[in-house]
Motif scaffolding. Structure first.
Motif: not given
Length: 271
Positions: A46-51, A113-114, A159-160, A240-244
């Motif tokens: 969720e921390a990346y969802a808005l971007d 859950d996120d 964002g990323p 490119a965003a390199r999300l975990p």
């Protein structure tokens, strides 16, 4: 018991999705779900969802957003009566820190859950209309995955998330190109009209016989390579965003929804 592509084509939409959920069919979905929207998939924390939503809003051709899950809820209620995003796609790609870490046919064991799931329209949707117009679609006729290429067309960053647009290619008879453009234009949630047709080098494709995703498809004499914005574009942006952690569909292996193929806005009516 596994099901072949030809067997699945003869089944109803609920039966097709049930076979996918049960792991009986794990291949491409071109030609399936006639009359209904197919969707690409992107799942992320969720921390990346808005971007990511901003990225889709700024790049509607490759990223036509059709549905978003609630955080932590794998049921895509706006896409269908009973769609579990963890099981109802034939094959998933799993990325960790921007690198492809593996593929799977079921992601229940890594669901968190996120996580938020995004569904984005797919060009497989308008192929039924092209076939009804009497225009051949080579990869459907030959049971292969549509060829996809990284173009030199830039997306608008958010964002990323950033990168080049990915395009899918279909070879079309010269005298039917205008018809194909007009047919696909009627499906804005499935990438709409092509972004380009003609010399592949003009959009940075050196060898149309060597796709980066999918399978090669011939361009015969008298045919024109036609390119549509492709829902693999978000996978390039996710790398490119390199999300975990992020999870996508395996290219060509889509979610078949209950949304009508010609919908301009996803609306479900349950009876």
């Amino acid at each position: 018991m596994s099901a072949t592509y030809q067997q699945l084509k003869s089944r109803t939409l609920p039966e097709q999705r049930a076979a996918i959920r049960a792991g009986e069919y794990c291949s491409h979905t071109a030609g399936l779900g006639q009359g209904y929207l197919q969707a690409n998939l992107a799942i992320m924390p969720e921390a990346y969802a808005l971007d990511f939503m901003r990225f889709c809003q700024r790049n509607p051709k490759p990223c036509p957003l059709t549905g978003v899950s609630d955080t932590g809820n794998p049921m895509m209620a706006t896409m269908g009566r009973d769609i579990d995003i963890r099981t109802d796609v034939p094959a998933y790609n799993i990325y960790r820190d921007g690198k492809l870490a593996g593929s799977a046919h079921d992601i229940r064991d890594i669901w968190q859950d996120d996580l938020v799931a995004f569904a984005l329209g797919c060009s497989f949707t308008f192929e039924h209309a092209i076939l009804r117009a009497g225009i051949p679609v080579w990869h459907i006729e030959n049971d292969t995955t549509v060829p996809m290429f990284r173009s030199n067309i830039d997306t608008v960053p958010a964002g990323p998330f950033r990168g080049k647009m990915v395009v899918s290619m279909r070879a079309v008879p010269e005298d039917r190109v205008d018809a194909v453009v007009e047919i696909s234009r009627r499906f804005p949630l499935a990438h709409g009209a092509p972004v380009y047709w003609g010399d592949p080098a003009k959009i940075g494709i050196a060898d149309v016989a060597n796709p980066e995703w999918g399978d090669p498809a011939p361009v015969h004499p008298g045919e024109v390579p036609v390119f549509w914005a492709c829902g693999v574009t978000p996978q390039v942006a996710l790398e490119a965003a390199r999300l975990p952690l992020c999870i996508t569909h395996k290219p060509g292996h889509m979610l078949i929804t209950d949304v009508a193929e010609d919908a301009e806005i996803p609306v479900l009516t349950f009876t």
